[in-house]
Design an enzyme around this catalytic site. Structure first.
Site, PDB file in Angstrom:
ATOM      1  N   ASN A   1     -10.559  -3.580  -0.540  1.00 49.17           N
ATOM      2  CA  ASN A   1     -10.573  -2.523  -1.399  1.00 49.17           C
ATOM      3  C   ASN A   1      -9.519  -2.864  -2.583  1.00 49.17           C
ATOM      4  OD1 ASN A   1     -11.851  -0.331  -0.327  1.00 49.17           O
ATOM      5  ND2 ASN A   1     -10.473  -0.207   1.155  1.00 49.17           N
TER       6      ASN A   1
ATOM      7  N   HIS B   1     -16.511   5.654  -3.412  1.00 44.60           N
ATOM      8  CA  HIS B   1     -15.561   6.713  -3.114  1.00 44.60           C
ATOM      9  C   HIS B   1     -16.004   7.778  -4.083  1.00 44.60           C
ATOM     10  CE1 HIS B   1     -12.640   4.527  -0.336  1.00 44.60           C
ATOM     11  NE2 HIS B   1     -13.908   4.672   0.180  1.00 44.60           N
TER      12      HIS B   1
ATOM     13  N   TYR C   1     -14.465  11.216  -0.261  1.00 40.74           N
ATOM     14  CA  TYR C   1     -13.147  11.139  -1.037  1.00 40.74           C
ATOM     15  C   TYR C   1     -13.184  12.015  -2.272  1.00 40.74           C
ATOM     16  CZ  TYR C   1     -11.137   7.266   1.341  1.00 40.74           C
ATOM     17  OH  TYR C   1     -10.557   6.513   2.259  1.00 40.74           O
TER      18      TYR C   1
ATOM     19  N   ARG D   1       0.931  -1.299   0.177  1.00 43.41           N
ATOM     20  CA  ARG D   1       0.011  -0.056  -0.140  1.00 43.41           C
ATOM     21  C   ARG D   1       1.034   1.280  -0.207  1.00 43.41           C
ATOM     22  NH1 ARG D   1      -4.509   2.067   4.396  1.00 43.41           N
ATOM     23  NH2 ARG D   1      -4.686   4.327   3.566  1.00 43.41           N
TER      24      ARG D   1
END
Length: 428
Positions: A144, A196, A250, A90
């Site tokens: 995700n 998002h 977002y 990530r």
């Protein structure tokens, strides 16, 4: 009844278990099975889970396994939250785009694209296993980037018993409930868009429209929010004031892109790097309280709304109790400005039979066009992830509002592909 959590060693898991245990009578005599490839943290969460079950006085057996087939077999509900590559990768999703002057984010832009490349193949394997080993099970997904994962699953398995979740709409409900000083479960949202990337056209309190009341508060708070640092709360208030609808938080990454990019470039660490420092201490807390006869969590990985959403969806289905949530599934016309056969995010009534979409009013043209633009780029990237096609990934990067034109798009895509190579066999 067997409930399985894939990604059971996640630091989010204890809070989800606590949420499930609030209605433990629904699962009496059943099994909670935790699956993960991280054996060390899996054993910590297993011990803690058994203690939480004792604290709740629940009749629930806790098991743990690294064998995915064993975890899936016979399950009725399967919560998926794997993180392929862990926080280390990530951090690469966030850091590599920033090197090139682009926003690095876990689920958005080119960082989100790279995460999708890693997650989608695994999620498709999991869904295939579930169809073979637990064909009556419902998959409740937190993995995700959730929107692109849902799109990929529906493309490969159109009839999958699958519901994608994101805690952002639930977080909005929580924040609005706090503002109105009411239990956030009394709040419902008319939401149209994608994960998002969507707008709330109406906020309902016990089925009464309170949107106008909230707009008045946004008008008062907006000037103050402009003077404060641009964070989730202030960005949400500013967008609400400017557009007259409550945004998915977002969306600030698109509307205030330059300001956010400057902040990310000046920050010493990315979000993943912050978490890599914090999580060892959190697991130490979990290990310590797991030794207690009646453990009580004093530290938590995420917001209350995250655990509440997953546990409430599973409880509503287990009890056959019709309950309204914002979910991700096939659009089917619920969100008017997006393709009906592709994944979208919208309210639905969830119960033991599955879900029933609640069609949403059309969004204004400007807001609808941005979301359609984002969705089109993400759909291209889903195809790239499923087909292992670099050229599609580059096209998606050029199209995305947080992406880049050629030749920069190609350079960043190639750097991300190289960085994540061990997890991207489809691109070989």
């Amino acid at each position: 009844m067997k409930l399985t959590i894939i990604g059971g060693a996640s630091a989010y898991t204890p809070d989800i278990i606590e949420g499930l245990l609030r209605e433990h009578a629904l699962f009496a005599g059943g099994e909670l099975c935790l699956h993960d490839i991280d054996d060390i943290h899996l054993r910590v969460i297993e011990r803690l889970a058994r203690g939480l079950v004792r604290t709740a006085g629940a009749d629930l057996r806790v098991t743990a396994t690294r064998d995915r087939a064993e975890a899936i077999s016979g399950a009725r509900f399967i919560l998926t939250q794997p993180r392929v590559g862990g926080l280390k990768h990530r951090a690469l999703d966030e850091r590599i785009p920033l090197k090139h002057g682009l926003i690095g984010q876990e689920t958005l832009g080119l960082g989100g694209f790279a995460f999708a490349w890693r997650t989608i193949p695994l999620m498709l394997e999991i869904v295939e296993d579930v169809r073979r080993l637990a064909p009556e099970a419902w998959i409740i997904n937190y993995a995700n980037p959730a929107g692109m994962v849902t799109e990929a699953v529906l493309r490969r398995f159109p009839d999958a018993r699958f519901i994608g979740l994101c805690d952002m709409p639930t977080g909005l409900q929580w924040g609005i409930g706090r503002l109105l000083r009411v239990d956030f479960h009394r709040i419902a949202l008319d939401y149209a868009g994608i994960n998002h990337g969507g707008w709330v056209s109406r906020v309902l309190l016990d089925d009464r429209d309170v949107t106008v009341r909230l707009r008045r508060w946004a008008a008062l708070l907006g000037p103050v929010a402009r003077l404060l640092p641009l964070r989730e709360e202030t960005g949400t208030v500013r967008l609400f004031r400017e557009h007259g609808m409550v945004p998915d938080p977002y969306l600030r990454y698109y509307y205030y892109k330059d300001q956010i990019l400057r902040h990310l470039l000046s920050a010493g660490r990315t979000r993943a790097e912050v978490l890599m420092e914090r999580l060892p201490r959190l697991y130490e807390h979990y290990a310590a309280v797991a030794l207690e006869e009646r453990p009580v969590l004093k530290e938590h990985r995420g917001h209350q709304s995250h655990a509440d959403l997953a546990s409430q969806v599973i409880a509503a289905m287990a009890a056959g109790r019709p309950t309204r949530f914002v979910i991700q599934q096939r659009n089917g016309g619920a969100v008017r400005h997006l393709p009906p056969d592709e994944a979208a995010q919208f309210p639905a009534v969830v119960d033991g039979a599955g879900f029933r979409p609640i069609p949403q009013p059309a969004l204004p043209r400007e807001e609808a066009e941005l979301i359609a633009h984002i969705k089109a780029s993400e759909t291209l990237n889903v195809r790239a992830a499923m087909e292992g096609d670099r050229s599609l990934a580059v096209q998606a990067a050029e199209l995305n509002p947080l992406g880049a034109p050629r030749p920069l798009a190609g350079r960043v895509i190639d750097e991300l592909l190289a960085a994540h190579r061990p997890y991207l066999p489809q691109f070989a």
